[in-house]
Design a protein around this motif. Sequence first.
Motif, PDB file in Angstrom:
ATOM      1  N   PRO A   1      17.737 -51.491  -4.787  1.00 31.88           N
ATOM      2  CA  PRO A   1      17.015 -52.478  -5.593  1.00 31.88           C
ATOM      3  C   PRO A   1      15.664 -52.884  -5.005  1.00 31.88           C
ATOM      4  O   PRO A   1      14.726 -53.210  -5.748  1.00 31.88           O
ATOM      5  N   GLU A   2      15.549 -52.854  -3.680  1.00 35.44           N
ATOM      6  CA  GLU A   2      14.286 -53.294  -3.057  1.00 35.44           C
ATOM      7  C   GLU A   2      13.218 -52.201  -3.005  1.00 35.44           C
ATOM      8  O   GLU A   2      12.076 -52.460  -2.591  1.00 35.44           O
TER       9      GLU A   2
ATOM     10  N   HIS B   1      12.035 -52.343 -19.771  1.00 31.46           N
ATOM     11  CA  HIS B   1      11.655 -51.293 -20.720  1.00 31.46           C
ATOM     12  C   HIS B   1      12.867 -50.852 -21.543  1.00 31.46           C
ATOM     13  O   HIS B   1      12.785 -50.726 -22.771  1.00 31.46           O
ATOM     14  N   VAL B   2      14.002 -50.626 -20.862  1.00 30.64           N
ATOM     15  CA  VAL B   2      15.212 -50.187 -21.561  1.00 30.64           C
ATOM     16  C   VAL B   2      15.753 -51.311 -22.448  1.00 30.64           C
ATOM     17  O   VAL B   2      16.190 -51.067 -23.580  1.00 30.64           O
ATOM     18  N   ALA B   3      15.701 -52.555 -21.952  1.00 29.61           N
ATOM     19  CA  ALA B   3      16.173 -53.677 -22.768  1.00 29.61           C
ATOM     20  C   ALA B   3      15.334 -53.824 -24.032  1.00 29.61           C
ATOM     21  O   ALA B   3      15.873 -54.056 -25.128  1.00 29.61           O
TER      22      ALA B   3
ATOM     23  N   GLY C   1      15.255 -51.454 -11.278  1.00 27.24           N
ATOM     24  CA  GLY C   1      14.218 -52.406 -10.929  1.00 27.24           C
ATOM     25  C   GLY C   1      13.734 -53.133 -12.179  1.00 27.24           C
ATOM     26  O   GLY C   1      13.989 -52.710 -13.309  1.00 27.24           O
ATOM     27  N   PRO C   2      13.018 -54.258 -12.015  1.00 27.98           N
ATOM     28  CA  PRO C   2      12.685 -55.119 -13.158  1.00 27.98           C
ATOM     29  C   PRO C   2      11.819 -54.471 -14.228  1.00 27.98           C
ATOM     30  O   PRO C   2      12.043 -54.688 -15.420  1.00 27.98           O
TER      31      PRO C   2
ATOM     32  N   ALA D   1      25.444 -60.258 -16.986  1.00 33.74           N
ATOM     33  CA  ALA D   1      25.427 -61.383 -16.055  1.00 33.74           C
ATOM     34  C   ALA D   1      24.113 -61.492 -15.296  1.00 33.74           C
ATOM     35  O   ALA D   1      23.685 -62.589 -14.923  1.00 33.74           O
ATOM     36  N   ALA D   2      23.446 -60.360 -15.072  1.00 35.03           N
ATOM     37  CA  ALA D   2      22.192 -60.358 -14.312  1.00 35.03           C
ATOM     38  C   ALA D   2      21.011 -60.739 -15.206  1.00 35.03           C
ATOM     39  O   ALA D   2      21.161 -60.944 -16.413  1.00 35.03           O
ATOM     40  N   ALA D   3      19.825 -60.795 -14.603  1.00 30.24           N
ATOM     41  CA  ALA D   3      18.623 -61.166 -15.350  1.00 30.24           C
ATOM     42  C   ALA D   3      18.213 -60.094 -16.345  1.00 30.24           C
ATOM     43  O   ALA D   3      17.532 -60.383 -17.338  1.00 30.24           O
TER      44      ALA D   3
END
Length: 389
Positions: free
Chosen positions: A332-333, A191-193, A185-186, A175-177
Amino acid sequence: MGSADITDIVVIGAGLAAVSAIETLREEGYDGPLILVGREPELPYERPQLSKDFLSGAKEFKVSHDEAWYAEKDVTVLAGTTATALDLNEGTVALDSGKKLAFGRLLLATGADPKTPPIPGIENAMTLRTVEDARRLKEKVRSGTRVVLVGGGWIGLEVAASVTALGGTAVVLEAAAQPLLTVLGPTLAEHVADLHRRHGVEIHTETSVEAIEPGSVRTSAGEIPADVVLVAVGAAPATALAADAGLEVGDGIVVDERLRTSDPRVFAAGDVALANHTVLGPLRVEHWDNAIKQGRLAARTMLGKDGAYDWQPYFFTDQFEFSMEYVGHSAPEDEVVLRGDTDGDEFIAYWQRGRTVTAGMNVGIWDVNDKLRELVGTDADPDQLTESP
C-alpha cells in the motif's frame, strides 16, 4: 473402514492446481496410478468464470477437461468425494465413502473457502466459490434485482459488473475509504470506483455491516434494501486436513520453494499453499496463473525434477470496459507511476518502492505484460517508466 486402495500419487482437490499437476505428471512421463479426489460433483474447472463470463451470461460454464480426457490419461476421478482424514503414519487418506487411499506421494490442492464473518444474520447471505453458488446467484438476478455485495475486493467488483450485465442493480459495501485501496492505491482505486458508479453501481465506502436481515442489510450508514446479499470479504485456506495430520500450517499449508511440506511425501499447491518464494519469502497467492504454475512445479518436484517458486504473482480482471493484467507484488505504501490515457482506460501503471519496481499493470494495452514482468524487481527512474515499455 474398508481396506486401503493402493495407489502411488493421490491429488486432493479438484481445482486448477490439481488439474495442472495431473497434466504435468503425465507429460513428464509418470505412468503410474493417479487418483484425483474432489468435493464437488463437477469435473475440475477454472474458477474465474464464476464471477465473470459465466455469471454475466456471456459464456456457458465449462470444465477443464471432459471425462474422455481423464480416461485417456488413465486418471481415476472421485468427484463428489471428500477427504476426511490424513494419516501420515499409515500413508493413507480416509474418504467420506468409508474407503482409504494409500499413497506414495500426495498433493494437497484443497484451495480456500469463503470467509463468513460473525455478522448477525449471515445465514441470510450467499458466498461465491463453486459453480453451484454461481448458478444459484444467476437464477436469482432479474431486471431490477438489488444485489448487495459485502466487500469491495476483486470478487465483489467482478460480481457487481456481472450483475449489472444481467440487468440487476449492484450495491457494494466497503469498509475502507475505497474499494481495492490496499491493492491499487488511492488514485487507481478511485478510478475503478468511478467506473462502477458510471455503470450504475452503488458504492458505500467506510461502511460496516451490523446485520443481514430478510430484505435488507443494516449498516453503519443506515438500512440498505437488498433482494440478494453476497458476502465477498476474502477466502481462508482449507488447511484442516493438513493441520489435523500434524503438517505445519500458518496462513496456508507451509511449503518450501519446491512446494514440499514438512513430510517429504506430501506437497501443496494453489490457494492453500503458503510457499517460500525465492525472492519474496513466504507468500500465498489466490490467482489463476499461480495455481497453474504451482501445479506444474509440484508435479515436477514429486518426480524429482528441477524447479522453484520464483515467478512473480500475476492476475487479471474484466469489469465493464476495464480489462487489465497485473504482475508483481506491491504494498500500500508504494508509489504509483502512470503512463497513458486513464480516461480512456488505456494505460500502464507501475508501483515503486524507492527506485525498485514492485509491480506493473496494463489496462486496455495488450502484449506488454512480459515486458512489465521483466521490469519487476529492477531499479528504474520514474521518468523512464513514463516512456513506452
